[in-house]
Design an enzyme around this catalytic site. Structure first.
Site, PDB file in Angstrom:
ATOM      1  N   GLY A 104      47.344   0.193  -8.330  1.00  0.00           N
ATOM      2  CA  GLY A 104      45.893   0.176  -8.209  1.00  0.00           C
ATOM      3  C   GLY A 104      45.373  -0.394  -6.909  1.00  0.00           C
ATOM      4  O   GLY A 104      44.157  -0.514  -6.723  1.00  0.00           O
ATOM      5  N   GLY A 124      56.574   1.094  -3.877  1.00  0.00           N
ATOM      6  CA  GLY A 124      55.281   1.724  -3.661  1.00  0.00           C
ATOM      7  C   GLY A 124      54.213   1.371  -4.667  1.00  0.00           C
ATOM      8  O   GLY A 124      53.021   1.460  -4.360  1.00  0.00           O
ATOM      9  N   ASP A 176      46.608  13.490   2.755  1.00  0.00           N
ATOM     10  CA  ASP A 176      47.153  12.152   2.923  1.00  0.00           C
ATOM     11  C   ASP A 176      46.562  11.437   4.131  1.00  0.00           C
ATOM     12  O   ASP A 176      46.329  10.224   4.093  1.00  0.00           O
ATOM     13  CB  ASP A 176      48.684  12.217   3.046  1.00  0.00           C
ATOM     14  CG  ASP A 176      49.341  12.632   1.739  1.00  0.00           C
ATOM     15  OD1 ASP A 176      48.678  12.543   0.681  1.00  0.00           O
ATOM     16  OD2 ASP A 176      50.510  13.043   1.779  1.00  0.00           O
ATOM     17  N   GLY A 231      57.611  14.285   0.511  1.00  0.00           N
ATOM     18  CA  GLY A 231      58.703  14.119  -0.434  1.00  0.00           C
ATOM     19  C   GLY A 231      59.720  13.135   0.108  1.00  0.00           C
ATOM     20  O   GLY A 231      59.380  12.063   0.569  1.00  0.00           O
ATOM     21  N   PRO A 255      50.846  -3.661  -5.265  1.00  0.00           N
ATOM     22  CA  PRO A 255      50.440  -3.683  -6.671  1.00  0.00           C
ATOM     23  C   PRO A 255      49.833  -2.361  -7.095  1.00  0.00           C
ATOM     24  O   PRO A 255      49.141  -1.701  -6.310  1.00  0.00           O
ATOM     25  CB  PRO A 255      49.411  -4.810  -6.722  1.00  0.00           C
ATOM     26  CG  PRO A 255      48.888  -4.920  -5.329  1.00  0.00           C
ATOM     27  CD  PRO A 255      50.034  -4.559  -4.432  1.00  0.00           C
ATOM     28  N   LYS A 262      51.088  13.144   9.940  1.00  0.00           N
ATOM     29  CA  LYS A 262      51.611  13.811   8.744  1.00  0.00           C
ATOM     30  C   LYS A 262      52.003  15.207   9.191  1.00  0.00           C
ATOM     31  O   LYS A 262      51.153  16.107   9.281  1.00  0.00           O
ATOM     32  CB  LYS A 262      50.533  13.867   7.655  1.00  0.00           C
ATOM     33  CG  LYS A 262      50.976  14.583   6.369  1.00  0.00           C
ATOM     34  CD  LYS A 262      51.812  13.694   5.479  1.00  0.00           C
ATOM     35  CE  LYS A 262      52.120  14.370   4.145  1.00  0.00           C
ATOM     36  NZ  LYS A 262      52.869  13.499   3.232  1.00  0.00           N
ATOM     37  N   GLY A 288      54.437   6.500  -3.576  1.00  0.00           N
ATOM     38  CA  GLY A 288      53.549   5.567  -2.888  1.00  0.00           C
ATOM     39  C   GLY A 288      53.670   5.571  -1.380  1.00  0.00           C
ATOM     40  O   GLY A 288      53.249   4.612  -0.725  1.00  0.00           O
ATOM     41  N   GLY A 347      56.501  11.331   5.910  1.00  0.00           N
ATOM     42  CA  GLY A 347      57.191  12.544   5.485  1.00  0.00           C
ATOM     43  C   GLY A 347      56.546  13.190   4.276  1.00  0.00           C
ATOM     44  O   GLY A 347      55.535  12.725   3.738  1.00  0.00           O
ATOM     45  N   THR A 381      52.036   7.269   0.933  1.00  0.00           N
ATOM     46  CA  THR A 381      50.747   7.227   1.627  1.00  0.00           C
ATOM     47  C   THR A 381      50.117   5.848   1.517  1.00  0.00           C
ATOM     48  O   THR A 381      49.520   5.344   2.482  1.00  0.00           O
ATOM     49  CB  THR A 381      49.803   8.300   1.069  1.00  0.00           C
ATOM     50  OG1 THR A 381      50.419   9.591   1.220  1.00  0.00           O
ATOM     51  CG2 THR A 381      48.473   8.301   1.810  1.00  0.00           C
TER      52      THR A 381
END
EC number: 6.3.3.3
Length: 247
Positions: free
Chosen positions: A206, A174, A53, A116, A204, A40, A17, A114, A19
């Site tokens: 979604g 995330g 991203d 990963g 949350p 990024k 999570g 970052g 992004t």
């Protein structure tokens, strides 16, 4: 959040999570009237022209955010491996830090996302996001998962931060599900202990599906330190009263 207007966003792994959290912090900063840039350094797993991203952050946080991507590699691998296999130039420390300095000079807040985790290599010399953060004295916000296995990953991540003298404002979950299991509920109390830093929010599940109202959802999911109104004690009391009491 750092008073210097620079924050690195890392994670305890892939697909945690990062992004979404980057977009949430950016959206709240924009809503507060701040100029925001998102960097990024290395995007992998995307062909030229595909939405990566940065595009996702723009979709959620809006067109006011400056988006910058330095390198893109088509295979979904660590940037070092992806660069080597593609024959494209790998990222360098100087390239990334110069871009950060350029963006911080012209924006109130710069977020560096970052690829990963904290120690994923950008090039064959072993350059990592941690090295970049050290070079520019940046704080690192860590994005974690809520479920079983997250405590060890969070503790290892925290140990890596401490070993390198890196500061952190805290951690963010995330993706918090609508129906969390027992491990997730118990982890609300345990995650800050293993991180050695406060829990500053829980997006949350979604939350990124629809950009409409995203800033409001971000405000409800992130703590005041990140521009929102989320309260850790209230959240824990709602979701894990039996986990805290031992019932």
């Amino acid at each position: 959040m750092s008073d210097r207007g620079l924050l690195f966003i890392s994670g305890t792994g892939t697909e945690v999570g990062k992004t979404a959290v980057t977009a949430a912090v950016a959206a709240l900063a924009v809503a507060a009237g701040r100029s925001v840039a998102v960097l990024k350094p290395g995007q992998t797993g995307m062909a030229p022209g595909e939405a990566g991203d940065c595009a996702e952050v723009g979709r959620l946080a809006g067109p006011a955010v400056t988006l910058r991507e330095l390198a893109r590699y088509p295979e979904p691998l660590a940037p070092d491996t992806a660069a080597r296999r593609s024959g494209l130039p790998a990222l360098t420390l100087n390239q990334i830090t110069l871009t950060i300095k350029e963006l911080t000079a012209s924006h109130d807040l710069v977020l560096v996302e970052g690829a990963g985790g904290l120690l994923v290599r950008f090039n064959e010399d072993g350059l990592t996001l941690a090295d970049v953060a050290r070079a520019v004295d940046g704080e690192v916000l860590s994005v974690v998962t809520p479920g079983l296995g997250t405590l060890n990953a969070t503790a290892l991540n925290a140990e890596a931060l401490r070993a390198r003298g890196l500061r952190t404002p805290g951690i963010v979950i995330g993706s918090w599900p609508a129906s969390p299991d027992l491990a997730m509920r118990c982890n609300l109390a345990d995650l800050p202990k293993d991180a050695g830093a406060p829990l500053l929010g829980a997006l949350p599940a979604g939350a990124v599906a629809d950009p409409t109202g995203f800033a409001e959802r971000a405000a409800a999911a992130l703590a005041p330190q990140l521009g929102g109104r989320w309260d850790a004690e209230e959240f824990s009391a709602r979701w894990a009263p039996e986990a805290q009491s031992g019932a």
